[in-house]
Design a protein around this motif. Structure first.
Motif, PDB file in Angstrom:
ATOM      1  N   LEU A 407      53.816  34.046  31.523  1.00 16.31           N
ATOM      2  CA  LEU A 407      53.299  32.677  31.569  1.00 16.31           C
ATOM      3  C   LEU A 407      51.776  32.704  31.677  1.00 16.31           C
ATOM      4  CD1 LEU A 407      54.029  29.603  31.922  1.00 16.31           C
ATOM      5  CD2 LEU A 407      53.823  30.006  34.381  1.00 16.31           C
ATOM      6  N   ALA A 408      51.119  31.855  30.885  1.00 13.16           N
ATOM      7  CA  ALA A 408      49.665  31.692  30.980  1.00 13.16           C
ATOM      8  C   ALA A 408      49.362  30.371  31.664  1.00 13.16           C
ATOM      9  CB  ALA A 408      49.035  31.715  29.594  1.00 13.16           C
ATOM     10  N   ILE A 409      48.345  30.375  32.517  1.00 12.84           N
ATOM     11  CA  ILE A 409      47.922  29.125  33.162  1.00 12.84           C
ATOM     12  C   ILE A 409      46.436  28.896  32.913  1.00 12.84           C
ATOM     13  CG2 ILE A 409      49.664  29.320  34.963  1.00 12.84           C
ATOM     14  CD1 ILE A 409      46.316  29.634  36.314  1.00 12.84           C
ATOM     15  N   LEU A 410      46.084  27.630  32.845  1.00  6.10           N
ATOM     16  CA  LEU A 410      44.680  27.214  32.816  1.00  6.10           C
ATOM     17  C   LEU A 410      44.468  26.320  34.032  1.00  6.10           C
ATOM     18  CD1 LEU A 410      43.763  26.249  29.137  1.00  6.10           C
ATOM     19  CD2 LEU A 410      42.575  27.903  30.572  1.00  6.10           C
ATOM     20  N   ASP A 411      43.628  26.774  34.947  1.00  5.17           N
ATOM     21  CA  ASP A 411      43.330  25.999  36.149  1.00  5.17           C
ATOM     22  C   ASP A 411      41.970  25.343  35.941  1.00  5.17           C
ATOM     23  OD1 ASP A 411      42.973  24.911  38.614  1.00  5.17           O
ATOM     24  OD2 ASP A 411      43.115  26.781  39.746  1.00  5.17           O
ATOM     25  N   MET A 412      41.989  24.040  35.663  1.00  4.24           N
ATOM     26  CA  MET A 412      40.767  23.314  35.314  1.00  4.24           C
ATOM     27  C   MET A 412      40.331  22.460  36.498  1.00  4.24           C
ATOM     28  SD  MET A 412      41.796  22.216  31.420  1.00  4.24           S
ATOM     29  CE  MET A 412      43.149  21.200  31.985  1.00  4.24           C
ATOM     30  N   GLY A 413      39.292  22.901  37.154  1.00  2.00           N
ATOM     31  CA  GLY A 413      38.821  22.215  38.350  1.00  2.00           C
ATOM     32  C   GLY A 413      37.529  21.472  38.125  1.00  2.00           C
ATOM     33  N   GLY A 414      36.696  21.432  39.176  1.00  2.00           N
ATOM     34  CA  GLY A 414      35.431  20.733  39.085  1.00  2.00           C
ATOM     35  C   GLY A 414      34.304  21.633  38.609  1.00  2.00           C
ATOM     36  N   GLY A 415      34.275  22.884  39.102  1.00  2.00           N
ATOM     37  CA  GLY A 415      33.171  23.771  38.763  1.00  2.00           C
ATOM     38  C   GLY A 415      33.525  24.878  37.802  1.00  2.00           C
ATOM     39  N   SER A 416      34.799  25.241  37.714  1.00  2.00           N
ATOM     40  CA  SER A 416      35.162  26.380  36.873  1.00  2.00           C
ATOM     41  C   SER A 416      36.511  26.157  36.208  1.00  2.00           C
ATOM     42  CB  SER A 416      35.218  27.665  37.711  1.00  2.00           C
ATOM     43  OG  SER A 416      36.255  27.586  38.676  1.00  2.00           O
ATOM     44  N   THR A 417      36.712  26.898  35.115  1.00  2.00           N
ATOM     45  CA  THR A 417      37.999  26.925  34.418  1.00  2.00           C
ATOM     46  C   THR A 417      38.532  28.341  34.539  1.00  2.00           C
ATOM     47  OG1 THR A 417      37.284  25.233  32.850  1.00  2.00           O
ATOM     48  CG2 THR A 417      39.166  26.579  32.215  1.00  2.00           C
ATOM     49  N   GLY A 426      55.166  41.367  37.024  1.00  2.00           N
ATOM     50  CA  GLY A 426      54.314  40.900  38.105  1.00  2.00           C
ATOM     51  C   GLY A 426      52.844  41.178  37.898  1.00  2.00           C
ATOM     52  N   HIS A 427      52.506  41.903  36.836  1.00  2.00           N
ATOM     53  CA  HIS A 427      51.109  42.205  36.537  1.00  2.00           C
ATOM     54  C   HIS A 427      50.376  40.925  36.133  1.00  2.00           C
ATOM     55  CE1 HIS A 427      47.575  44.200  35.080  1.00  2.00           C
ATOM     56  NE2 HIS A 427      47.808  43.858  33.821  1.00  2.00           N
ATOM     57  N   VAL A 428      49.162  40.722  36.661  1.00  2.00           N
ATOM     58  CA  VAL A 428      48.384  39.512  36.380  1.00  2.00           C
ATOM     59  C   VAL A 428      47.022  39.898  35.821  1.00  2.00           C
ATOM     60  CG1 VAL A 428      47.357  37.429  37.337  1.00  2.00           C
ATOM     61  CG2 VAL A 428      49.531  38.268  38.246  1.00  2.00           C
ATOM     62  N   VAL A 429      46.642  39.271  34.703  1.00  2.00           N
ATOM     63  CA  VAL A 429      45.287  39.409  34.140  1.00  2.00           C
ATOM     64  C   VAL A 429      44.619  38.045  34.270  1.00  2.00           C
ATOM     65  CG1 VAL A 429      43.922  39.958  32.101  1.00  2.00           C
ATOM     66  CG2 VAL A 429      46.091  41.133  32.501  1.00  2.00           C
ATOM     67  N   MET A 430      43.392  38.021  34.796  1.00  2.00           N
ATOM     68  CA  MET A 430      42.758  36.712  35.069  1.00  2.00           C
ATOM     69  C   MET A 430      41.281  36.742  34.743  1.00  2.00           C
ATOM     70  SD  MET A 430      42.772  37.050  39.169  1.00  2.00           S
ATOM     71  CE  MET A 430      42.077  38.508  39.933  1.00  2.00           C
ATOM     72  N   THR A 431      40.694  35.542  34.638  1.00  2.00           N
ATOM     73  CA  THR A 431      39.259  35.407  34.407  1.00  2.00           C
ATOM     74  C   THR A 431      38.772  34.093  35.008  1.00  2.00           C
ATOM     75  OG1 THR A 431      37.514  35.416  32.726  1.00  2.00           O
ATOM     76  CG2 THR A 431      39.517  34.240  32.166  1.00  2.00           C
ATOM     77  N   HIS A 432      37.499  34.064  35.393  1.00  2.00           N
ATOM     78  CA  HIS A 432      36.828  32.848  35.863  1.00  2.00           C
ATOM     79  C   HIS A 432      35.769  32.477  34.833  1.00  2.00           C
ATOM     80  CE1 HIS A 432      38.596  33.203  39.855  1.00  2.00           C
ATOM     81  NE2 HIS A 432      38.222  34.464  39.878  1.00  2.00           N
ATOM     82  N   GLN A 433      35.764  31.228  34.385  1.00  2.00           N
ATOM     83  CA  GLN A 433      34.774  30.769  33.416  1.00  2.00           C
ATOM     84  C   GLN A 433      33.949  29.623  34.013  1.00  2.00           C
ATOM     85  OE1 GLN A 433      36.391  33.216  30.172  1.00  2.00           O
ATOM     86  NE2 GLN A 433      34.426  32.354  30.705  1.00  2.00           N
ATOM     87  N   ALA A 434      32.650  29.670  33.798  1.00  2.00           N
ATOM     88  CA  ALA A 434      31.778  28.592  34.266  1.00  2.00           C
ATOM     89  C   ALA A 434      32.019  27.337  33.440  1.00  2.00           C
ATOM     90  CB  ALA A 434      30.317  29.016  34.156  1.00  2.00           C
ATOM     91  N   GLY A 435      31.991  26.191  34.107  1.00  2.00           N
ATOM     92  CA  GLY A 435      32.069  24.919  33.395  1.00  2.00           C
ATOM     93  C   GLY A 435      33.412  24.245  33.489  1.00  2.00           C
ATOM     94  N   ALA A 436      33.417  23.012  33.995  1.00  2.00           N
ATOM     95  CA  ALA A 436      34.648  22.218  34.079  1.00  2.00           C
ATOM     96  C   ALA A 436      34.240  20.756  34.283  1.00  2.00           C
ATOM     97  CB  ALA A 436      35.552  22.730  35.193  1.00  2.00           C
TER      98      ALA A 436
END
Length: 603
Positions: A407-417, A426-436
C-alpha cells in the motif's frame, strides 16, 4: 485496562487517538481529537496543544488525562517546512510618467487625449485645444461639475481626473458625458501642462488602448524607441477598467530584473541552478541531485537571503547554530505577485514574475525528546517518542476499509507532503517532501493581493458563489441555487465562500472566476507536483506503474477538490487513488495518531 494515546504534532493541527488495551490483549479505539498546533511544530510550545487535545479526547469517554498510561509521540518534528516568496522583476516609473489603477467607480467610457490642466488654472485654457482637467479633493462634486459645464461651453474638455471617489456624482451633473477617473490619492504629483491619455472601459470590460504599447503610441504619438519604453506601463495596465498614461520629457520607465541568485545543492550529485531559470528548471536540478545534504543560496541575492531567513528562523526556534541547520528539500513554484510600482501616483501595483519556495529544514537535535520530557513532567505519565511519521501514517491508513498490502500513502499536511510504501513483509520505504497546504495559502494570498493569510486559508478550503439576489446564488460551477429564507443583504452582489457555518464574504472586489482559477492553479502546482515526485521516490524501481493503490491522508486530503484532482492525474497510471477513511470513521484525518496506537501492539 490500559489507556494508550497516540499524538501526531503537525504544522497546522495536533491530533490524538486514544485506545484501550484489555487484559486479553485486545485493542479498542475509543476516541480522537484535533486542535490547532500551539507554537511551531517540533518545539516545547507544542506541549500546551498536546495537553488540550488529550483532555478533549479523554473527555469524550468521561475520563481524565491522568488516566492515560502511555503517550506515544511521532518522530517527525526535526523536519519542518517553511515558505518564502521572492519577485524577480519590478516595474520602476519615475517623474510622474504614469497613473494606472483600477478604481471601482470610474464614469463614462472611451479614450481621450489632451493637455493636463488643474481646475484652478482653467483661466489659462485656449479655445480649440484639448484638455484633461485635474480636480483635487478641495472642490466638491457640485462645484467641480458646475465649473466644467461652464468651461465646456468655451473650451474642449476631453476628460477628468479626480482625487475623491466622486466620478459618478460629477458625471451625473455634466451636460456632456466624458471619461472620468477618480480615487487618485497623490493628485498633487500629476504634472500640470503635460500631455496625457485617459481611458475608461464599459462596465464588465477592460481597457484596450492603454494596455497595448501600440495603443499608447497611437494616442500619445510616440516613436519606436518611446514605444519600447512604455511596454512595462502597458503590461501593468492589463485587466484594468480605467487608466491614465502621462507623457513627460524626463519620465523614465524601465522593467528592472532583480538579482535572483543561484541555488547551491550539496548532494550526491552537487550542482547549482539560477532562480530566474524558473521553477521547472529548479525542480529538475533537485531531482537530479540525488540525496541532498544541504541547500544554500548565493550571498546578497534574492534566493540567498530567502534561504538564509528560513535557516535563521529555524535556528531561533531550535537554539542551534546556523551550521547545524540544513535544508534537505525544496519545492519551487512559478507565480505572479502584485508589486507596488516605484514612482506610481495612486498606489498602483503590477503583476511581476515571482518564485515561491517551500523548504524542508532539518536540525541536528531531536526536539521531540525535549517535548516528551516536558510532557512527562507536566502529566506525570510515561511519554515516549515512538515512530517515524510516514510509517505511522501507513499503519493508520491500513485501517481504511478496502485496503491491503502493498500500500502507498500520501500524507498531505500543512508544511510537507510525505509518501510511503508498505510492503507485505512489513518493509517501509518513505520520503519527506517540502511543500503542502501552507504554500498553497501563500500562493493564493500573493496572486490575489489579499494581504490576509486567514482569508487565503478560507479561500483554499471552501467553494465559491456569487449572491445575485436575496433568494439565489450562482455557484462557481455555474449552477443556480435558490434559498427559502432571504440571504443577509450585506452579501448581496458579493462573492462569498460556502463554509459549514454560513457564508463568508470576500471583501476584495475580485471576480469569482479569477479566485477559483488562482485557487485551483495553486493546488495543482503544489499537490500534483509533490504527489508525483514523492511517489516516484518510494515506488519500486522509481516507476509509478509499479504502484497500484494510493490512500490520501492528512488535513489536505479533506479538501473538496484536491483528492479528485489527484485521482485524475493518477488515472493514466491505472492507480486506485482516494481519500482514506481511518478506522472506518475518521476520514483521512488521524492516520499518524492511529498508527502510533497500533504500533504499541506491535512493540
Amino acid at each position: 485496562m490500559k489507556f494508550i494515546a497516540g499524538v501526531d504534532i503537525g504544522n497546522s493541527t495536533t491530533e490524538v487517538c486514544v485506545g484501550e488495551r484489555e487484559e486479553g490483549g485486545r485493542l479498542n479505539f475509543l476516541a480522537s481529537a484535533s486542535i490547532s498546533t500551539t507554537g511551531t511544530k517540533g518545539t516545547v510550545a507544542n506541549v500546551h496543544g498536546i495537553k488540550a487535545a488529550l483532555k478533549q479526547a479523554m473527555g469524550k469517554i468521561g475520563r481524565n488525562v491522568e488516566d492515560i498510561s502511555l503517550v506515544r509521540l511521532n518522530e517527525a518534528a526535526p523536519v519542518i517546512g517553511d515558505t518564502a516568496m521572492e519577485t524577480l522583476t519590478e516595474t520602476i516609473i519615475t517623474d510622474s510618467s504614469m497613473i494606472g489603477h483600477n478604481p471601482s467607480t470610474p464614469a463614462g467610457a472611451g479614450q481621450a487625449v489632451g493637455e493636463l490642466l488643474v481646475l484652478e488654472n482653467l483661466y489659462r485654457a485656449v479655445p480649440g485645444k484639448p484638455y484633461i482637467v485635474v480636480i483635487s479633493r478641495n472642490h466638491s462634486y457640485e462645484e467641480a461639475a458646475e465649473q466644467i459645464n461652464r468651461a465646456a461651453e468655451k473650451f474642449d474638455i476631453k476628460g477628468l481626473i479626480l482625487q475623491a471617489d466622486e466620478a459618478v456624482l460629477v458625471e451625473n451633473r455634466l451636460n456632456r458625458k466624458i471619461p472620468i477617473i477618480d480615487e487618485v490619492s497623490r493628485i498633487d504629483r500629476v504634472p500640470d501642462g503635460e500631455r496625457a491619455a485617459i481611458e475608461v472601459a464599459l462596465a464588465g470590460q477592460t481597457i484596450r488602448m492603454l494596455s497595448n504599447p501600440y495603443g499608447i503610441a497611437t494616442l500619445l504619438e510616440l516613436d519606436a524607441e518611446e514605444t519600447r519604453t512604455v511596454t512595462p506601463i502597458a503590461k501593468s495596465l492589463i485587466g484594468k477598467r480605467s487608466a491614465v498614461v502621462i507623457k513627460t520629457p524626463g519620465g523614465d520607465v524601465k522593467e528592472h530584473v532583480l538579482p535572483a541568485g543561484e541555488i547551491y545543492l550539496d548532494a550526491s550529485n552537487s550542482t547549482k541552478v539560477n532562480l530566474d531559470e524558473g521553477a521547472e528548471r529548479i525542480m529538475k536540478a533537485v531531482a537530479d541531485a540525488g540525496t541532498i545534504r544541504d541547500i544554500s543560496g548565493q550571498a546578497n541575492t534574492n534566493v540567498g537571503n530567502m534561504l538564509a531567513r528560513i535557516k535563521k528562523g529555524m535556528g531561533e526556534i531550535s537554539g542551534e547554530q546556523h551550521a547545524d541547520i540544513r535544508i534537505t528539500d525544496l519545492l519551487a513554484v512559478d507565480t505572479l505577485a502584485p508589486v507596488l510600482i516605484s514612482g506610481a501616483l495612486a498606489g498602483e501595483t503590477c503583476l511581476e514574475k515571482a518564485v515561491g519556495i517551500a523548504a524542508m529544514v532539518k536540525t541536528q537535535q531531536l526536539p521531540m525528546r525535549e517535548i516528551a520530557g516536558k510532557l512527562k513532567e507536566e502529566l506525570g505519565t510515561e511519554v515516549v517518542v515512538a515512530g517515524v511519521e510516514a510509517v505511522m501514517a501507513s499503519l493508520g491508513a491500513l485501517t481504511t476499509p478496502g485496503t491491503r498490502l502493498p500500500l502507498a500513502i500520501l500524507d498531505m499536511g500543512g508544511g510537507s507532503t510525505d509518501a510511503a510504501v508498505v510492503y507485505e513483509d512489513g518493509h517501509v520505504v518513505m520520503t519527506h517532501q517540502a511543500g503542502a497546504g501552507e504554500l498553497v495559502s501563500m500562493l493564493i494570498e500573493t496572486e490575489l493581493g489579499l494581504n490576509d493569510r486567514h482569508m487565503a486559508e478560507q479561500i483554499k478550503r471552501y467553494p465559491l458563489a456569487k449572491v445575485e439576489s436575496l433568494f439565489h446564488m450562482r455557484m462557481e460551477n455555474g449552477q443556480m441555487t435558490f434559498v427559502e429564507d432571504s440571504i443577509d443583504p450585506r452579501f448581496y452582489g458579493r462573492v462569498v465562500l460556502l463554509a459549514e457555518n454560513g457564508l463568508i464574504r470576500i471583501e476584495k472586489d475580485i471576480p469569482m472566476e479569477k479566485i477559483a482559477q488562482v485557487r485551483r492553479d495553486a493546488k495543482k502546482k503544489v499537490f500534483a507536483t509533490n504527489a508525483f515526485r514523492a511517489l516516484k521516490k518510494v515506488a519500486p524501481e522509481h516507476d509509478l506503474k509499479n504502484i497500484s493503490n494510493v490512500v490520501l491522508v492528512g488535513g489536505s486530503a479533506e479538501d473538496f477538490e484536491i483528492p479528485e484532482m489527484l485521482m485524475e492525474e493518477f488515472a493514466k497510471y491505472r492507480i486506485v487513488c482516494g481519500r482514506g477513511n481511518i478506522r472506518g470513521s475518521e476520514g483521512p484525518r488521524n492516520a499518524v495518531a492511529t498508527g502510533l496506537v497500533l504500533s504499541y501492539m506491535g512493540d
